[in-house]
Design an enzyme around this catalytic site. Structure first.
Site, PDB file in Angstrom:
ATOM      1  N   PRO A  16       5.473  -0.420  -2.116  1.00  0.00           N
ATOM      2  CG  PRO A  16       4.278  -0.466  -4.221  1.00  0.00           C
ATOM      3  CD  PRO A  16       4.182  -1.131  -2.948  1.00  0.00           C
ATOM      4  CB  CYS A 103       1.135   7.032  -8.999  1.00  0.00           C
ATOM      5  SG  CYS A 103       1.892   8.452  -8.677  1.00  0.00           S
TER       6      CYS A 103
HETATM    7  C1  FMN Z   1       6.503   8.644  -0.013  1.00  0.00           C
HETATM    8  C2  FMN Z   1       5.724   7.682  -0.782  1.00  0.00           C
HETATM    9  C3  FMN Z   1       5.736   7.135  -2.054  1.00  0.00           C
HETATM   10  C4  FMN Z   1       5.075   6.283  -2.814  1.00  0.00           C
HETATM   11  N1  FMN Z   1       5.507   5.526  -4.170  1.00  0.00           N
HETATM   12  C5  FMN Z   1       4.381   4.615  -4.580  1.00  0.00           C
HETATM   13  C6  FMN Z   1       5.031   3.896  -5.730  1.00  0.00           C
HETATM   14  O1  FMN Z   1       6.202   4.030  -6.194  1.00  0.00           O
HETATM   15  N2  FMN Z   1       4.363   2.851  -6.343  1.00  0.00           N
HETATM   16  C7  FMN Z   1       2.859   2.664  -5.567  1.00  0.00           C
HETATM   17  O2  FMN Z   1       2.124   1.694  -6.025  1.00  0.00           O
HETATM   18  N3  FMN Z   1       2.462   3.363  -4.455  1.00  0.00           N
HETATM   19  C8  FMN Z   1       3.214   4.327  -4.009  1.00  0.00           C
HETATM   20  N4  FMN Z   1       2.974   4.874  -2.579  1.00  0.00           N
HETATM   21  C9  FMN Z   1       1.624   4.386  -2.088  1.00  0.00           C
HETATM   22  C10 FMN Z   1       1.881   3.523  -0.982  1.00  0.00           C
HETATM   23  O3  FMN Z   1       2.518   2.335  -1.904  1.00  0.00           O
HETATM   24  C11 FMN Z   1       0.437   2.938  -0.450  1.00  0.00           C
HETATM   25  O4  FMN Z   1      -0.451   2.727  -1.384  1.00  0.00           O
HETATM   26  C12 FMN Z   1      -0.046   4.273   0.389  1.00  0.00           C
HETATM   27  O5  FMN Z   1       0.876   4.764   1.134  1.00  0.00           O
HETATM   28  C13 FMN Z   1      -1.268   3.880   1.380  1.00  0.00           C
HETATM   29  O6  FMN Z   1      -0.684   2.884   2.266  1.00  0.00           O
HETATM   30  P1  FMN Z   1      -0.315   3.449   3.602  1.00  0.00           P
HETATM   31  O7  FMN Z   1      -1.537   3.818   4.383  1.00  0.00           O
HETATM   32  O8  FMN Z   1       0.019   1.805   4.537  1.00  0.00           O
HETATM   33  O9  FMN Z   1       0.977   4.418   3.547  1.00  0.00           O
HETATM   34  C14 FMN Z   1       3.771   5.811  -2.157  1.00  0.00           C
HETATM   35  C15 FMN Z   1       3.563   6.321  -0.948  1.00  0.00           C
HETATM   36  C16 FMN Z   1       4.311   7.194  -0.256  1.00  0.00           C
HETATM   37  C17 FMN Z   1       3.949   7.748   0.851  1.00  0.00           C
END
Ligand code: FMN
Length: 310
Positions: A16, A103
């Site tokens: 998400p 978050c």
């Molecule tokens: C632009 C952005 C918006 C995000 N919004 C949410 C969200 O709405 N809900 C959530 O659980 N995590 C949110 N996250 C966190 C991501 O779901 C994820 O946990 C985090 O980016 C780490 O994973 P990755 O290294 O694969 O990006 C967001 C991350 C980014 C970069």
């Protein structure tokens, strides 16, 4: 049907992401290479439960039947509002609901929600129990802790004792934001804790994973699935099980598809859409000039004209 049982070990999820994984972008990723599961952006339960915010909440919760299996992610601390929103999510046709407890946004944390809830475990427990009254399987997405990495054991113990259907662990603390590498070294201990306290819970690993092809590596360590967030910005085809090269034309086709969907769902204003252009206009000769030109555009029609001239 038990929602989570349908997925084989090594399943993949598009994380998400607020302002990113809306109904249009999820369909773009489905076209590029589909993960097993989609999540919506998070929806504030206070917003759903208020007259003023409901329209906006319903807009973010819209999805197409072809997007199933898709999970609605919600956040908040007040049990009565969690119950109301989880029931609405069920009415809308979702088969599962996820609670955001990770978050780091300061506005979210200031309300005690998102990662703020890590500091009030009793509120987190109440939130899970409230969401469960909807009858939907309830999962949680969280971080290792709020300030220190070694909070992970107490915090995840609290959550696992509530037997969530799935638990996604972004392997960093709130304080670490995304500034340090994910703590993969903790996976074996987290797996052991999960197996001891709640073996039926699916464990999903998140943080810095770039490709669905890496899923097996995490399964071998005892995880059930993986979740990819920012990896899609570098490669929208990252959910391919066997990664391959993609041409400029394929990227431009994806961008056209995104423009069409943005229009179809009236996801205005235009400017936020421009953030996505670097995903498609990347890694080919002339990409940076083209991107600069697209950044000057004021409408979808203008952007379409530029890429159609190529
Ligand atoms: C632009 C952005 C918006 C995000 N919004 C949410 C969200 O709405 N809900 C959530 O659980 N995590 C949110 N996250 C966190 C991501 O779901 C994820 O946990 C985090 O980016 C780490 O994973 P990755 O290294 O694969 O990006 C967001 C991350 C980014 C970069």
């Amino acid at each position: 049907m038990d929602f989570w049982k349908q997925f084989k070990p090594g399943f993949t999820i598009l994380a998400p992401m607020e302002g990113v994984t809306d109904i249009a972008f999820r369909q773009v990723i489905a076209k590029a290479a589909r993960p097993e599961i989609f999540y919506t952006e998070f929806t504030n339960v206070n917003s759903y439960a208020s007259e003023k915010g409901r329209h906006n909440a319903l807009e973010r919760l819209q999805f197409e039947p072809e997007e199933q299996p898709i999970i609605a992610q919600i956040w908040g601390t007040r049990p009565e509002m969690i119950i109301e929103t989880a029931n609405a999510v069920k009415e809308l046709g979702y088969q599962a609901v996820d609670l955001n407890m990770g978050c780091p946004d300061r506005h979210v944390v200031a309300t005690g929600g998102g990662s703020g809830i890590i500091r009030t475990p009793e509120v987190a427990v109440e939130a899970i129990r409230a969401a469960k009254t909807s009858g939907l399987p309830v999962s949680v997405k969280t971080r290792l802790g709020y300030t220190y990495v070694d909070e992970w054991c107490d915090w995840l113990t609290t959550l696992l004792k509530e037997h969530p259907a799935a638990l996604t662990v972004h392997l960093r603390t709130k304080k670490e934001m995304s500034k340090v590498p994910a703590h993969y070294e903790l996976i074996p201990e987290i797996v052991a804790l999960k197996n001891e306290l709640s073996p039926e819970t699916k464990l999903i690993i998140n943080g810095d994973i770039k490709s669905a092809a890496d899923a097996q590596k995490f399964v071998e360590q005892g995880a059930d699935g993986i979740m990819i967030g920012r990896g899609v910005f570098q490669n929208p085809f990252c959910f391919e099980k066997a990664p391959k090269e993609h041409s400029k034309e394929e990227l431009l086709d994806l961008m056209r598809y995104h423009l069409d969907l943005y229009e179809k769902y009236s996801l205005y204003p235009y400017d936020p859409l421009k953030h996505f252009y670097k995903i498609y206009i990347n890694n080919f000769p002339g990409a940076s000039d083209l991107r600069a030109k697209l950044m000057m555009t004021k409408s979808i029609a203008e952007a379409r004209e530029i890429i159609d001239q190529l």
